[in-house]
Design a protein around this motif. Sequence first.
Motif, short mmCIF file in Angstrom:
data_model
loop_
_atom_site.label_atom_id
_atom_site.label_comp_id
_atom_site.label_asym_id
_atom_site.label_seq_id
_atom_site.Cartn_x
_atom_site.Cartn_y
_atom_site.Cartn_z
N THR A 75 -15.37 -23.11 -49.75
CA THR A 75 -15.93 -24.08 -48.79
C THR A 75 -16.47 -25.34 -49.46
OG1 THR A 75 -18.06 -22.90 -48.85
CG2 THR A 75 -16.50 -22.28 -47.12
N GLY A 76 -17.36 -25.16 -50.46
CA GLY A 76 -18.04 -26.30 -51.05
C GLY A 76 -17.20 -27.10 -52.01
N PRO A 104 -27.35 -32.15 -43.45
CA PRO A 104 -28.54 -31.34 -43.18
C PRO A 104 -28.66 -30.92 -41.72
CG PRO A 104 -29.09 -33.25 -44.52
CD PRO A 104 -27.70 -33.47 -44.03
N LEU A 105 -28.23 -31.82 -40.81
CA LEU A 105 -28.26 -31.50 -39.39
C LEU A 105 -27.30 -30.35 -39.09
CD1 LEU A 105 -29.19 -32.34 -36.49
CD2 LEU A 105 -27.10 -33.71 -36.39
N ALA A 106 -26.10 -30.40 -39.67
CA ALA A 106 -25.11 -29.35 -39.44
C ALA A 106 -25.62 -28.01 -39.96
CB ALA A 106 -23.79 -29.71 -40.12
N ILE A 107 -26.31 -28.04 -41.10
CA ILE A 107 -26.87 -26.80 -41.65
C ILE A 107 -27.88 -26.21 -40.68
CG2 ILE A 107 -28.29 -25.83 -43.51
CD1 ILE A 107 -27.04 -28.04 -45.32
N THR A 108 -28.74 -27.05 -40.12
CA THR A 108 -29.73 -26.59 -39.16
C THR A 108 -29.07 -25.99 -37.93
OG1 THR A 108 -31.32 -28.27 -39.90
CG2 THR A 108 -31.69 -27.29 -37.73
N LEU A 109 -28.04 -26.66 -37.41
CA LEU A 109 -27.35 -26.17 -36.22
C LEU A 109 -26.60 -24.88 -36.51
CD1 LEU A 109 -25.92 -29.48 -34.67
CD2 LEU A 109 -27.79 -28.06 -33.81
N VAL A 162 -18.41 -32.02 -43.46
CA VAL A 162 -19.72 -31.61 -42.94
C VAL A 162 -19.71 -30.11 -42.62
CG1 VAL A 162 -21.37 -31.92 -41.06
CG2 VAL A 162 -20.21 -33.92 -42.04
N ALA A 163 -18.66 -29.64 -41.93
CA ALA A 163 -18.57 -28.22 -41.60
C ALA A 163 -18.46 -27.37 -42.87
CB ALA A 163 -17.36 -27.97 -40.69
N SER A 164 -17.69 -27.82 -43.83
CA SER A 164 -17.53 -27.08 -45.09
C SER A 164 -18.85 -26.96 -45.82
CB SER A 164 -16.50 -27.77 -45.99
OG SER A 164 -15.23 -27.79 -45.40
N TRP A 165 -19.61 -28.08 -45.88
CA TRP A 165 -20.86 -28.05 -46.64
C TRP A 165 -21.93 -27.22 -45.95
CZ3 TRP A 165 -20.81 -29.08 -51.48
CH2 TRP A 165 -22.02 -29.06 -52.18
N ALA A 166 -21.95 -27.23 -44.61
CA ALA A 166 -22.91 -26.40 -43.90
C ALA A 166 -22.65 -24.93 -44.20
CB ALA A 166 -22.82 -26.68 -42.40
N PRO A 300 -31.80 -24.52 -47.72
CA PRO A 300 -30.36 -24.30 -47.85
C PRO A 300 -29.60 -25.57 -48.19
CG PRO A 300 -31.08 -24.11 -45.55
CD PRO A 300 -32.30 -24.11 -46.41
N GLN A 301 -30.03 -26.74 -47.62
CA GLN A 301 -29.31 -27.96 -47.92
C GLN A 301 -29.53 -28.43 -49.34
OE1 GLN A 301 -31.61 -27.57 -45.60
NE2 GLN A 301 -32.87 -29.37 -45.25
N GLN A 302 -30.51 -27.84 -50.07
CA GLN A 302 -30.76 -28.28 -51.43
C GLN A 302 -29.72 -27.75 -52.41
OE1 GLN A 302 -32.84 -30.48 -51.63
NE2 GLN A 302 -34.02 -30.17 -49.78
N LEU A 303 -28.79 -26.95 -51.92
CA LEU A 303 -27.68 -26.53 -52.77
C LEU A 303 -26.72 -27.68 -52.97
CD1 LEU A 303 -26.70 -23.99 -54.24
CD2 LEU A 303 -25.35 -23.43 -52.23
N SER A 304 -26.97 -28.82 -52.31
CA SER A 304 -26.05 -29.93 -52.39
C SER A 304 -26.67 -31.25 -52.77
CB SER A 304 -25.45 -30.17 -51.02
OG SER A 304 -26.35 -30.88 -50.22
N SER A 305 -25.77 -32.01 -51.96
CA SER A 305 -26.01 -33.34 -51.57
C SER A 305 -25.14 -33.96 -50.61
CB SER A 305 -25.55 -34.06 -52.18
OG SER A 305 -24.21 -34.23 -51.23
#
Length: 307
Positions: A75-76, A104-109, A162-166, A300-305
Amino acid sequence: MYFGTYLSLVLTTFFWGATFIAGRSLAGAVPPATAAFFRFTIASAALLILCRLIDGRLTVPPPRLWFSLFLLGLTGVFSYNICFFTGLHYIEAGRASLIIALNPLAITLFASLLLKEPLAPRQFIGVIVSLIGALFVISNGHPSVIYNGDFGKGELAILGCVASWATYSLVGRSVLKTMTPLSAVFYSSVIGSLLLLLPALREGSLIEAVNYSTLTIGNLAFLGLCGTAIGFSLYYQAIRKIGATRSGVFINLVPFFAIILSWLILGESIKPVVLSGGVLVLAGVTLTNMPTRKNTAIAPQQLSSRQ
């Protein structure tokens, strides 16, 4: 007291913003899977060295984590970067960065819908604000295009990012309980590179690398070294010093740098209505992800950017 840390975070977000310009510059010169393969092959080699230097050793994952690491690579790295390079072939770097600011919004959703994590009223308002802004960013200032279901491959591909990163970020939760962030990124990078090899071979352009221009090689090296390996290492060192919450605030600088650099280097411009939509996206994301008393660990979003 933390001036050096804050400076490193600004540099990191500058690197991540510049990845959109490098990716856009590669469009047409290197096919998507090939570009992604070279990026993460370079990144994997650099991350191996950084893991030894920063973590002291490379952690060998327990058997139960290998499937999760495979999902992280799928995914990532694999799907995210296929979508990233494909999207930048069709749309401007600055607008792509504003769409990816929805991460970050997608991760929350996703966490709310799939993991049944409740949304606080403040988060719900943030979601609505971001989605309104996203309508203008994705549609390039013409929301009716979305209502008619008529928007291009580039927008769809960046939404795929966005979907992949979430998904990557939510899967990464279990991995980060056992492994260091850099080790997790290293293994996902290696797995993603292996997954990218077959589609890169099918594109039939790997051998053409010997004829790449200096600019193309420089863009690939920048993406692998600065955009991935160095960027991640600086970011996670900052998290260790000042925490995930304060470090995460700097992520909002990524689209800012991407827009400025796309204007300076690529000559791109963004419509005021699209820029206003981007401001709404960032405002909503900030509202949705404002820290709570319980939110002190790596989110969870801190695994990225933004890679």
